[in-house]
Design an enzyme around this catalytic site. Structure first.
Site, PDB file in Angstrom:
ATOM      1  N   GLU A  64       0.882  -1.160   0.000  1.00  0.00           N
ATOM      2  CA  GLU A  64       0.000   0.000   0.000  1.00  0.00           C
ATOM      3  C   GLU A  64       0.922   1.213   0.000  1.00  0.00           C
ATOM      4  O   GLU A  64       1.795   1.321   0.870  1.00  0.00           O
ATOM      5  CB  GLU A  64      -0.871  -0.014   1.268  1.00  0.00           C
ATOM      6  CG  GLU A  64      -1.859   1.118   1.268  1.00  0.00           C
ATOM      7  CD  GLU A  64      -2.776   1.143   2.483  1.00  0.00           C
ATOM      8  OE1 GLU A  64      -2.767   0.189   3.287  1.00  0.00           O
ATOM      9  OE2 GLU A  64      -3.487   2.146   2.623  1.00  0.00           O
ATOM     10  N   ARG A 307       5.101 -13.309   9.442  1.00  0.00           N
ATOM     11  CA  ARG A 307       5.838 -12.110   9.081  1.00  0.00           C
ATOM     12  C   ARG A 307       7.208 -12.117   9.744  1.00  0.00           C
ATOM     13  O   ARG A 307       7.443 -12.796  10.734  1.00  0.00           O
ATOM     14  CB  ARG A 307       5.053 -10.850   9.400  1.00  0.00           C
ATOM     15  CG  ARG A 307       4.761 -10.606  10.850  1.00  0.00           C
ATOM     16  CD  ARG A 307       3.671  -9.538  11.026  1.00  0.00           C
ATOM     17  NE  ARG A 307       4.054  -8.243  10.490  1.00  0.00           N
ATOM     18  CZ  ARG A 307       3.352  -7.582   9.562  1.00  0.00           C
ATOM     19  NH1 ARG A 307       2.272  -8.101   9.054  1.00  0.00           N
ATOM     20  NH2 ARG A 307       3.748  -6.402   9.165  1.00  0.00           N
ATOM     21  N   LYS A 317       4.537   0.966  10.710  1.00  0.00           N
ATOM     22  CA  LYS A 317       4.685   2.229   9.983  1.00  0.00           C
ATOM     23  C   LYS A 317       4.375   3.419  10.880  1.00  0.00           C
ATOM     24  O   LYS A 317       5.005   4.462  10.787  1.00  0.00           O
ATOM     25  CB  LYS A 317       3.748   2.262   8.772  1.00  0.00           C
ATOM     26  CG  LYS A 317       4.245   1.452   7.598  1.00  0.00           C
ATOM     27  CD  LYS A 317       3.245   1.528   6.436  1.00  0.00           C
ATOM     28  CE  LYS A 317       3.530   0.441   5.414  1.00  0.00           C
ATOM     29  NZ  LYS A 317       2.393   0.182   4.531  1.00  0.00           N
TER      30      LYS A 317
HETATM   31  P1  ATP Z   1       0.298  -1.663   7.205  1.00  0.00           P
HETATM   32  O1  ATP Z   1       0.673  -1.589   8.643  1.00  0.00           O
HETATM   33  O2  ATP Z   1       0.125  -0.336   6.568  1.00  0.00           O
HETATM   34  O3  ATP Z   1      -0.753  -2.661   6.842  1.00  0.00           O
HETATM   35  P2  ATP Z   1       2.099  -3.505   5.963  1.00  0.00           P
HETATM   36  O4  ATP Z   1       3.406  -3.739   6.623  1.00  0.00           O
HETATM   37  O5  ATP Z   1       1.089  -4.580   5.940  1.00  0.00           O
HETATM   38  O6  ATP Z   1       1.620  -2.175   6.583  1.00  0.00           O
HETATM   39  P3  ATP Z   1       1.820  -3.321   3.104  1.00  0.00           P
HETATM   40  O7  ATP Z   1       2.218  -2.209   2.246  1.00  0.00           O
HETATM   41  O8  ATP Z   1       0.390  -3.682   3.163  1.00  0.00           O
HETATM   42  O9  ATP Z   1       2.379  -2.976   4.512  1.00  0.00           O
HETATM   43  O10 ATP Z   1       2.691  -4.605   2.793  1.00  0.00           O
HETATM   44  C1  ATP Z   1       3.001  -5.075   1.519  1.00  0.00           C
HETATM   45  C2  ATP Z   1       3.336  -6.541   1.587  1.00  0.00           C
HETATM   46  O11 ATP Z   1       4.438  -6.748   2.449  1.00  0.00           O
HETATM   47  C3  ATP Z   1       2.191  -7.345   2.153  1.00  0.00           C
HETATM   48  O12 ATP Z   1       2.003  -8.498   1.341  1.00  0.00           O
HETATM   49  C4  ATP Z   1       2.631  -7.710   3.532  1.00  0.00           C
HETATM   50  O13 ATP Z   1       2.098  -8.939   3.912  1.00  0.00           O
HETATM   51  C5  ATP Z   1       4.153  -7.768   3.374  1.00  0.00           C
HETATM   52  N1  ATP Z   1       4.820  -7.500   4.652  1.00  0.00           N
HETATM   53  C6  ATP Z   1       4.699  -6.390   5.405  1.00  0.00           C
HETATM   54  N2  ATP Z   1       5.419  -6.503   6.539  1.00  0.00           N
HETATM   55  C7  ATP Z   1       6.017  -7.717   6.502  1.00  0.00           C
HETATM   56  C8  ATP Z   1       6.894  -8.429   7.387  1.00  0.00           C
HETATM   57  N3  ATP Z   1       7.294  -7.916   8.545  1.00  0.00           N
HETATM   58  N4  ATP Z   1       7.311  -9.648   7.010  1.00  0.00           N
HETATM   59  C9  ATP Z   1       6.925 -10.180   5.829  1.00  0.00           C
HETATM   60  N5  ATP Z   1       6.100  -9.567   4.960  1.00  0.00           N
HETATM   61  C10 ATP Z   1       5.641  -8.352   5.277  1.00  0.00           C
HETATM   62 MG    MG Z   2      -1.011  -4.074   4.978  1.00  0.00          MG
END
Ligand code: ATP
Ligand code: MG
Length: 607
Positions: A64, A307, A317
């Site tokens: 996002e 994750r 974030k």
């Molecule tokens: P938000 O807190 O805004 O939801 P987010 O970390 O989920 O943030 P996104 O931009 O939605 O951010 O993430 C993009 C992709 O990265 C998604 O598929 C998410 O699952 C993956 N992702 C985010 N953080 C991690 C992490 N710590 N480990 C593995 N994958 C991650």
């Molecule tokens: Mg997200």
């Protein structure tokens, strides 16, 4: 430090995991062999009219654009792009921009830059019209708003969705909870024609924000709360960074995401474990739209993995933003930040991040923490085999060789010395520098009264100036504070490194140095972990209370002349000190030499 066993980590066999197994199973069964590709995202008929899909699988990385990417994203990027690469597939970069409020072009640009920096631009290449010209599979979820709206109308007409005019509180109460089934909304049984009319009014801006929502009609008694008629659309008057004011209703993420996957013909949709409970809705939605002929089978399948959590690091974030806005760090690319921009400026390499991601494993074990030391280990292993060496004195004190003129005939004489650019790569040549009467040495290399086991400079002891001569320490002149201001020594003749008989005088200590005559001054940032606790925000603790006050120490160093021409992002091993990078920003700004410590030569954290 060189370690031949790990010198070529990329050669190691790829560890298998449940997602690889699922892909291999699908390839063997031909689960996706019949798919066609319409040349870009689109509905069922669009793809049916296309050619057989040249990509054996399709994955996607769907950030996002509401912030900067961090180390957790590096794992998701690695996973999605490397799977596509390994199995003859394609990975899409999809901006999941369905939420109008927090998204900005600035984030889109930085995300794209970081994915490329990590080395995945080549994985985009897939352009039959112009072979050899990479065409990024880069898509925006907001380009699919029309389809999402059309799909919503279809669901309404087929009796699978309704407009609910309850207040948010009423809806929340009606949803029940873990132990209590939900109760039907009074609007649930409204006929499709009436729902359709209402939904069109929502779109036309005839109702205020929050007045009503579109909900799926699934099962208010489902043990999975996500199936209790989830919201699909809401009214929100907000300007979107790409669609402007075209829309005043926006799809919910849980509705948009499966549709985006399907329109892009994704085969394996990989996400983190929090979405596991959403999978039944994901499948339900795509089945309904396939039934209705809007999509073609087979639908994408969702797979969830744990994750990445890294010790001493925060990836929320919101909390990262707080660190920036409250100025605990200098910005999003502060070298202590776990953002990819910060890690890059700190000096971590794409290779190290990839190796780290790979080693952290793909599992379903939530709450597992990966030690930060594993990132440094990956950095050392990938950098050590080729990083040029250099000598740098981080806390300089002057050493004067008193018998210099006696040995060389004049105090002004400079004796040329050299060292290999890399000990295992003679083809990279030599670094030349000068030894003179005065050199800079590390303050910690002199002790008036040596502790046990100290083999460096103390009165009467002999050490080797690395790549130079053996010297014998005479003592030091002290300043008012009692600290050594000038260390004095005599040089021992015929002991020059690399000359016959150089070893005739045995020494237990070798120290690094930089000549006063040709040394270059540089600013060196010595970075350390940003937090003192492994899980800074564990148990609701205020993460700011465990900020490491010593996470940045800046010193004025003297470095050997070969470093004077360092270019931004050149990485070196400073002998005895660790791995350093020429700062991207400061070097671009001017002639000032600024180096950042990436990591020490070995793990010293927690000792
Ligand atoms: P938000 O807190 O805004 O939801 P987010 O970390 O989920 O943030 P996104 O931009 O939605 O951010 O993430 C993009 C992709 O990265 C998604 O598929 C998410 O699952 C993956 N992702 C985010 N953080 C991690 C992490 N710590 N480990 C593995 N994958 C991650
Ligand atoms: Mg997200």
């Amino acid at each position: 430090m060189s370690n031949p066993k790990t010198a070529a980590p990329a050669e190691a066999a790829k560890p298998s995991h449940f997602i690889r197994q699922a892909i291999e199973h699908d390839l063997e069964k031909g689960s996706y062999a019949s798919r066609r590709w319409g040349g870009g995202p689109g509905d069922g008929p669009h793809h049916q009219a296309g050619a057989p899909d040249p990509a054996k699988i399709r994955t996607r990385f769907p950030p996002e654009p509401n912030g900067y990417l961090h180390i957790g994203h590096a794992k998701s990027i690695w996973l999605n792009f490397s799977l596509a690469q390994d199995y003859g597939g394609v990975c899409h970069l999809r901006f999941d921009d369905t939420n109008p409020e927090k998204e900005e072009q600035e984030y889109v640009d930085s995300i794209r830059e970081m994915v490329h920096w990590l080395g995945w631009s080549h994985a985009f290449a897939d352009n039959p019209a112009q072979p050899g010209v990479p065409q990024p599979h880069e898509y925006f979820a907001s380009d699919d708003f029309d389809f999402m709206y059309r799909a919503a109308e279809y669901l309404i007409e087929a009796g699978h969705a309704y407009v609910d005019e309850q207040t948010p509180e009423q809806m929340r109460a009606g949803r029940g909870d873990f132990g209590t089934p939900g109760t039907d909304s009074p609007f649930r049984a409204r006929p499709p024609a009436e729902n359709l009319a209402r939904f069109r009014e929502m779109r036309a801006g005839q109702h205020p924000d929050g007045a009503m929502v579109l909900r799926a009609r699934i099962d208010m008694a489902s043990p999975n709360i996500n199936l209790r008629d989830p919201t699909l659309y809401r009214i929100r008057r907000a300007t979107h960074h790409r669609t402007g004011d075209t829309w005043c209703i926006y799809p919910m993420y849980t509705y948009a995401h499966p549709i985006e996957d399907a329109l892009e013909q994704i085969t394996h949709s990989i996400c983190t474990l929090e979405f596991e409970d959403q999978r039944p809705f994901y499948d339900w939605l795509l089945e309904r739209l396939t039934e209705g002929g809007l999509l073609v089978a087979p639908p994408p399948r969702q797979y969830e993995f744990a994750r990445l959590n890294v010790g001493h690091v925060i990836t929320s974030k919101r909390k990262l933003r707080q660190l920036v806005e409250e100025r605990h760090v200098s910005g999003w690319d502060d070298p202590r930040m776990p953002t990819l921009a910060g890690l890059r400026r700190r000096g971590y390499t794409p290779e190290a991040l990839r190796l780290f991601a790979e080693r952290s494993g793909v599992t379903k074990t939530s709450n597992a923490w990966t030690d930060y030391a594993a990132l440094d280990a990956a950095l050392r292993e990938t950098l050590d085999p080729h990083a040029p060496r250099a000598m740098a004195v981080l806390e300089p004190v002057k050493l004067v060789i008193e018998n210099w003129a006696e040995v060389f005939g004049s105090d002004a004489h400079l004796e040329p010395c050299h060292a290999p650019v890399h000990p295992h790569h003679p083809e990279l040549g030599q670094r030349p520098f000068m030894l003179g009467k005065e050199v800079w040495i590390e303050r910690s290399d002199y002790e008036e009264t040596p502790p046990k086991g100290f083999f460096r400079l103390f009165p009467g002891n002999k050490v080797r100036l690395k790549y130079g001569y053996v010297i014998e320490c005479l003592g030091a002149t002290k300043d008012e504070a009692g600290r050594a201001s000038v260390v004095r020594a005599n040089l021992i003749k015929d002991t020059k490194s690399g000359t016959p008989g150089a070893d005739s005088v045995k020494v237990k200590g070798v120290i690094t140095w930089v000549g006063v005559a040709d040394g270059v001054s540089a600013t060196v940032n010595l970075y350390d972990r940003l937090f003192t606790e492994e899980q800074p925000d564990a148990g609701g603790r205020d993460f700011l209370s465990v900020l490491n006050p010593h996470s940045l120490q800046t010193v004025q160093a003297v470095v050997e002349p070969s470093l004077a021409t360092a270019q931004p992002e050149d990485r070196f091993q400073f002998e005895r000190h660790g791995f350093f990078v020429a700062d991207r920003r400061e070097h671009q700004a001017g002639a000032k030499l600024v180096f950042n410590r990436i990591a020490g030569l070995k793990d010293s954290w927690g000792k």
